[in-house]
Scaffold this active site. Structure first.
Site, PDB file in Angstrom:
ATOM      1  N   GLU A  42     -29.573 178.680  51.351  1.00 42.36           N
ATOM      2  CA  GLU A  42     -27.752 178.946  51.759  1.00 42.36           C
ATOM      3  C   GLU A  42     -27.773 178.582  53.277  1.00 42.36           C
ATOM      4  O   GLU A  42     -26.525 178.564  53.596  1.00 42.36           O
ATOM      5  CB  GLU A  42     -27.523 180.420  51.064  1.00 42.36           C
ATOM      6  N   ASP A  60     -22.323 178.794  39.674  1.00 39.28           N
ATOM      7  CA  ASP A  60     -22.356 179.105  38.036  1.00 39.28           C
ATOM      8  C   ASP A  60     -21.015 179.782  37.589  1.00 39.28           C
ATOM      9  O   ASP A  60     -20.246 180.114  38.453  1.00 39.28           O
ATOM     10  CB  ASP A  60     -23.669 179.900  37.720  1.00 39.28           C
TER      11      ASP A  60
END
Length: 233
Positions: free
Chosen positions: A12, A201
């Protein structure tokens, strides 16, 4: 102006770290700080580790030692709202904990005692983000959405987890594992903050497969959006 940027995982923060010039690395209590510049702005980038405690620890160290004037959280999230797709970006105007229950003492579900029930993203940063991303996503198959993000110390994928979150937060847009803790620390230090996450997701029973497959896409999408925002701060 010093801008603090926080991501939980190496994936990230990698693109942001690679975008920095004159990088200095400092490790404090397991939290990895990278100090440099992005888009001609002084930046302290933190890889905090996963979960609320790691996020709170790292944000506190950042606030105390580096004195950022703004804190931005980058990373991935699970989409909960209808119409969200992998790669969409969520900009949080409000944050709450999804696994705090002190309602027996009169608090709202999700509210830590003596703290707000919701943490509000900075209105000025939100306005800038809205203006930038309207143009940025105009020709993209993905989109930016704004709304409530709920933080849990669990990876959300089961129907029973969904039911609890939707019962107490019917307007939830996305779920993740650090943002409300970052927001709480920023609130206590009186530092303006903004949460910008990309959907990796859809917080369902395929979430683990989707997360592993799309974490790099989500991280890139979130980081790219933050770099665009930095150009205007």
């Amino acid at each position: 102006m010093t801008i603090g940027i926080i991501g939980a995982m190496e994936e990230e923060v990698e693109l942001l770290k690679n975008s920095m010039s004159s990088v200095e690395e400092i490790v404090i209590g397991g939290a990895k700080f990278y100090i440099g510049e992005i888009a001609s702005k002084e930046v302290v980038l933190l890889e905090s580790g996963i979960g609320k405690v790691n996020a709170a620890l790292g944000t506190t160290l950042m606030a105390d030692r580096f004195k950022p004037e703004v804190i931005i959280n980058t990373g991935s999230a699970g989409g909960m709202a209808e119409g969200l797709a992998v790669g969409d970006v969520i900009i949080s105007d409000r944050l709450a904990y999804g696994d705090v229950d002190v309602t027996e003492f009169g608090y709202t579900y999700g509210q830590v005692p003596r703290m707000p029930a919701f943490y509000q993203g900075d209105a000025v940063l939100l306005k800038k983000a809205e203006t930038i991303y309207r143009e940025y996503f105009a020709t993209s198959e993905n989109k930016a959405v704004y709304g409530l993000v709920v933080t849990n110390d669990s990876f959300i994928m089961r129907p029973d987890q969904h039911e609890i979150i939707r019962t107490f937060f019917p307007d939830v847009k996305a779920v993740e594992m650090e943002a409300a803790a970052i927001a709480q620390v920023a609130y206590q230090f009186d530092i303006p903050f903004l949460i910008i996450r990309a959907i990796s997701d859809l917080a369902n029973q395929e979430a683990t497969i989707s997360f592993d497959e799309f974490i790099h896409l989500a991280a890139k999408q979130s980081a790219t959006c933050i770099i665009e925002l930095l150009k205007t701060i």
